[in-house]
Design an enzyme around this catalytic site. Structure first.
Site, PDB file in Angstrom:
ATOM      1  CE  LYS A  33      25.852   8.515  -1.760  1.00  0.00           C
ATOM      2  NZ  LYS A  33      24.797   8.832  -2.759  1.00  0.00           N
ATOM      3  CE  LYS A  83      24.228   7.488  -9.974  1.00  0.00           C
ATOM      4  NZ  LYS A  83      23.290   7.195  -8.844  1.00  0.00           N
TER       5      LYS A  83
END
Length: 330
Positions: free
Chosen positions: A214, A107
């Site tokens: 997803k 991240k």
């Protein structure tokens, strides 16, 4: 088919799972589990999502619990480690939770942090993984085009596999992709797929080299499988900090894709202190099995959310169910 709301609520269990490390601004992940004819399934849209967006997640839960999954083409799914926006000194302990993982998703662009923090974190990951490891970074659409171009130049020496959702819009992604084409660093689209009215627009616009898909936000395994097929792009199957039940949904999606070039973001059960499954789908030897996990009643009881949060989630289920019923009626 949309089951009756009574059928959903009859087995609904609301759980609250503590995380090992703060991620996406949260330290606890809440979810609703249902037991359908095909087994346990999950509904866990993030709390800030409105009902219209969350309804796709309920559709996914119904799809996985009430409909047979596509035939699997593989029985294990290689997964990446997920490195939150932690200090560089914490990287080793994070990666240790993903034994055998050859890929790390890092991240970056965390609000309140600097590019120097990102560089230090990615450098630490490269030092731990070694030259053969694969590193991808995820900015969660928080850079503008100029910021993204500058950041990618700074991170390029660490041999990036790809950059995930560096900018928010399809137009920005296309412009950035044009600017950095000479660097040979692919652009992956995530939010531009799962939060878009038209999840295929980013592919048609030539704004990305691959898709991050997803199962829950795309309406389920079958819907996500169809989007990948229609896009014509390689896909990475990822998760949204799901319990082992939601991870299994992603694993069945990944198992059904004809091509699976990239390690998948399905190792995030490693981020939980505890999980609902008797045998949590934590990474082993860099992969997870394609199985429906056995959910322990004892674990559900131990991880049960309090009465106020349970009411909040069950009310949300009812509202999203009405949206699905209305869509079917049309």
């Amino acid at each position: 088919m949309v089951p009756e709301i009574a059928d959903l609520l009859a087995t609904a269990r609301v759980v609250s799972l503590p995380l090992t490390t703060r991620f996406r601004g949260i330290t606890v992940r809440e979810a609703v589990l249902f037991e359908g004819p095909e087994g346990w399934t999950e509904f866990s849209p993030f709390v800030e999502y409105d009902d219209a967006e969350a309804a796709a997640w309920l559709h996914a839960a119904i799809d996985f619990g009430w409909r047979a999954t596509p035939p699997p083409l593989r029985d294990r799914i290689p997964v990446n480690a997920t490195v939150p926006a932690v200090a560089a000194s914490d990287v080793d302990s994070i990666l240790a939770r993903y034994p055998g993982a050859r890929t790390a998703k890092v991240k970056v662009a965390e609000p309140g942090q600097t590019l120097a923090d990102d560089v230090a974190r990615v450098r630490a990951v490269r030092e731990t993984l070694g030259p053969e490891g694969r590193i991808r970074v995820d900015a969660n659409a928080l850079w503008n085009v100029d910021e993204a171009e500058h950041a990618i130049h700074a991170l390029a020496p660490f041999d990036l596999e790809y950059v995930e959702q560096p900018c928010a819009t399809v137009e920005e992604l296309a412009e950035l992709r044009r600017r950095i084409h000479y660097m040979g660093i692919p652009i992956a689209a995530d939010e531009s797929v799962r939060k878009a009215a038209d999840p295929l627009a980013v592919a048609r616009s030539g704004a990305a080299d691959l898709l991050v898909v997803k199962a829950q936000p795309l309406g389920g395994v079958h819907s996500a499988q169809r989007i990948v097929a229609e896009s014509g792009l390689p896909a990475v199957v990822s998760s949204a900090i799901d319990t082992s039940v939601g991870i299994a949904m992603g694993a069945y999606l990944a198992a059904a894709l004809p091509e699976l070039e990239f390690d998948c973001g399905l190792g995030t059960v490693a981020m939980f202190v505890e999980d609902v499954a008797d045998e949590p789908l934590r990474p082993q030897d860099g992969s997870i099995p394609v199985v429906r996990p056995t959910v322990s009643t004892g674990r559900l009881d131990a991880l049960q959310a309090d009465a106020e949060r349970t009411r909040w989630w069950l009310d949300r289920v009812r509202r999203c169910h009405r949206i699905l019923e209305h869509a079917v009626a049309l």
